[in-house]
Design an enzyme around this catalytic site. Structure first.
Site, PDB file in Angstrom:
ATOM      1  N   LYS A  65      72.360  -2.727   1.426  1.00 55.74           N
ATOM      2  CA  LYS A  65      72.764  -1.479   2.068  1.00 55.74           C
ATOM      3  C   LYS A  65      74.210  -1.137   1.727  1.00 55.74           C
ATOM      4  CE  LYS A  65      72.460   2.067   4.842  1.00 55.74           C
ATOM      5  NZ  LYS A  65      72.105   2.029   6.269  1.00 55.74           N
TER       6      LYS A  65
ATOM      7  N   HIS B 255      73.807   4.843   2.951  1.00 50.90           N
ATOM      8  CA  HIS B 255      74.273   5.744   4.004  1.00 50.90           C
ATOM      9  C   HIS B 255      75.109   6.808   3.296  1.00 50.90           C
ATOM     10  CE1 HIS B 255      75.658   6.708   8.220  1.00 50.90           C
ATOM     11  NE2 HIS B 255      76.512   7.387   7.471  1.00 50.90           N
TER      12      HIS B 255
ATOM     13  N   HIS C 122      63.786   1.816   8.184  1.00 49.86           N
ATOM     14  CA  HIS C 122      65.222   1.840   8.525  1.00 49.86           C
ATOM     15  C   HIS C 122      65.344   1.590  10.024  1.00 49.86           C
ATOM     16  CE1 HIS C 122      69.478   3.377   7.894  1.00 49.86           C
ATOM     17  NE2 HIS C 122      69.391   3.220   9.203  1.00 49.86           N
TER      18      HIS C 122
ATOM     19  N   ASP D  14      65.632   4.860  12.105  1.00 50.76           N
ATOM     20  CA  ASP D  14      67.063   4.711  12.417  1.00 50.76           C
ATOM     21  C   ASP D  14      67.260   4.535  13.913  1.00 50.76           C
ATOM     22  OD1 ASP D  14      69.762   4.415  11.907  1.00 50.76           O
ATOM     23  OD2 ASP D  14      70.193   6.561  11.852  1.00 50.76           O
TER      24      ASP D  14
ATOM     25  N   HIS E 181      68.052   8.204   6.052  1.00 47.69           N
ATOM     26  CA  HIS E 181      68.162   9.182   7.140  1.00 47.69           C
ATOM     27  C   HIS E 181      68.778  10.509   6.677  1.00 47.69           C
ATOM     28  CE1 HIS E 181      72.161   7.460   7.135  1.00 47.69           C
ATOM     29  NE2 HIS E 181      71.846   6.434   7.898  1.00 47.69           N
TER      30      HIS E 181
ATOM     31  N   HIS F 277      67.550  -0.542  13.332  1.00 47.46           N
ATOM     32  CA  HIS F 277      68.613  -1.374  13.906  1.00 47.46           C
ATOM     33  C   HIS F 277      68.036  -2.163  15.082  1.00 47.46           C
ATOM     34  CE1 HIS F 277      71.898   0.709  11.709  1.00 47.46           C
ATOM     35  NE2 HIS F 277      71.098   1.750  11.829  1.00 47.46           N
TER      36      HIS F 277
END
Length: 348
Positions: free
Chosen positions: A102, A139, A16, A250, A177, A18
């Site tokens: 996602k 999420h 995970h 994350d 997460h 970004h």
């Protein structure tokens, strides 16, 4: 293998991550490539990655941003909307262009405005994903002003995720997460097809880090850190060796100016210290032998990937890793996650 001062494990993956885009992508991609073999790349750009062609183009930009000679492999994902085309999902997965999709509830986190408001609107896509074995990454927070922000994960599991699981029992789901004992228990209650990622920051901080001694913006993330009892539940799950739990950093870079403002951004940049933090946590629990399972083995098994052949060695040293220096990136500075204890383990 591990002893008191050294551990060698298969190169870890980040399930995970970004990376952002543009100048920020160029600034941070190398930090991931230094430590990780692969990473699941989050699609919440502006505009988001909503089609296979978007994912192919984004992957090309990532590859261009990597250091010369890097073997790092970005695993691309689609950002689900209520207009996502099941045929595009099937084709992208079959061709190997996308690995997962996602689910962002609309408004739940950074750049999620285009996300899903009515979960049943994406049932045709979920049916296609179940059919082809493509993971759904979630999420897991409700977006409801009546629900306290610290309760939004637990309520999402009760209101939304349990229903999706019942409707699509063979759908592979990763609850991303997780931050609560509720998330841990949900995953443990599912005998198959459900897993969770856990971040290094949720393993090491509780909500006091963000709120005590004044607002601490560099500990603000979404989902927010919860009570100490929840942190301890995450630590137990991560260090247990249970194959349903694996690493997702994350890591979410923001310039300090965007964090230290009247409306600061949610996100913690941790990827450069993740393995140091994890080694401390696992050693502290007397479970250093399980670090490889969490960081390197469990994720590939769930995703149907081979374990990385490359190896990584960490050593425990007497002088802590220096994380005080700001990173100069993309026209500003960025703060590295500080877990509030000395980082004696480092990648060598």
């Amino acid at each position: 293998m591990a002893d008191a001062t050294q551990i060698t494990l298969h190169q870890p993956d980040d399930w995970h991550l970004h990376l952002r885009d543009g100048e920020m992508l160029k600034a941070v991609a190398g930090y991931t490539a230094n430590h990780f073999g692969r990473a699941i790349i989050m699609p919440n750009l502006v505009p988001p990655v909503i089609t296979t062609q978007d994912a192919i183009a984004y992957r090309a930009r990532i590859m261009d941003a990597l250091p010369a000679g890097s073997a790092f492999e970005p695993l691309m994902t689609l950002y689900l909307t209520e207009q996502t085309d099941p045929a595009d999902v099937r084709a992208g997965f079959a061709n190997g262009d996308i690995t997962a999709a996602k689910l962002y509830p609309a408004g739940a986190t950074t750049n999620s405005a285009a996300g899903v408001k009515n979960i049943e609107a994406i049932y045709p896509v979920l049916e296609a994903m179940q059919d082809i074995g493509m993971p759904l990454l979630v999420h897991g927070e409700v977006v409801d002003a009546a629900i306290d922000i610290f309760d939004r994960e637990a309520v999402f599991i009760e209101r939304i995720l349990s229903g999706v699981r019942k409707q699509f029992p063979e759908l592979k789901i990763v609850l991303e997460h997780i931050t609560t004992a509720d998330g841990v228990e949900f995953v443990k209650s599912c005998e198959s097809n459900v897993a969770a990622t856990i971040t290094p920051h949720h393993l090491t901080i509780n909500r006091n880090a963000m709120l005590v001694g004044g607002i601490q913006p560099h500990y603000y993330c979404l989902p927010v850190a919860k009570r100490e009892t929840h942190r301890l539940a995450l630590v137990e799950a991560a260090t247990s060796g249970d194959a349903r739990f694996f690493l997702g950093t994350d890591s979410a870079p923001h310039l300090d100016g965007a964090k230290e403002s009247a409306c600061g951004c949610a996100g913690i940049f941790n990827v450069s210290v993740t393995m140091s933090v994890l080694a401390h946590v696992f050693e502290n629990e007397g479970k250093l032998e399980n670090l490889e399972r969490f960081a390197s083995l469990n994720g590939p098994v769930f995703y149907g990937k081979s374990v990385n052949e490359a190896m990584m060695t960490l050593e425990k040293q007497t002088q802590p890793v220096d994380i005080s220096e700001k990173l100069s990136v993309a026209g500003g500075s960025m703060t590295i996650f500080n877990p509030k204890f000395p980082l004696l383990w480092r990648v060598v």
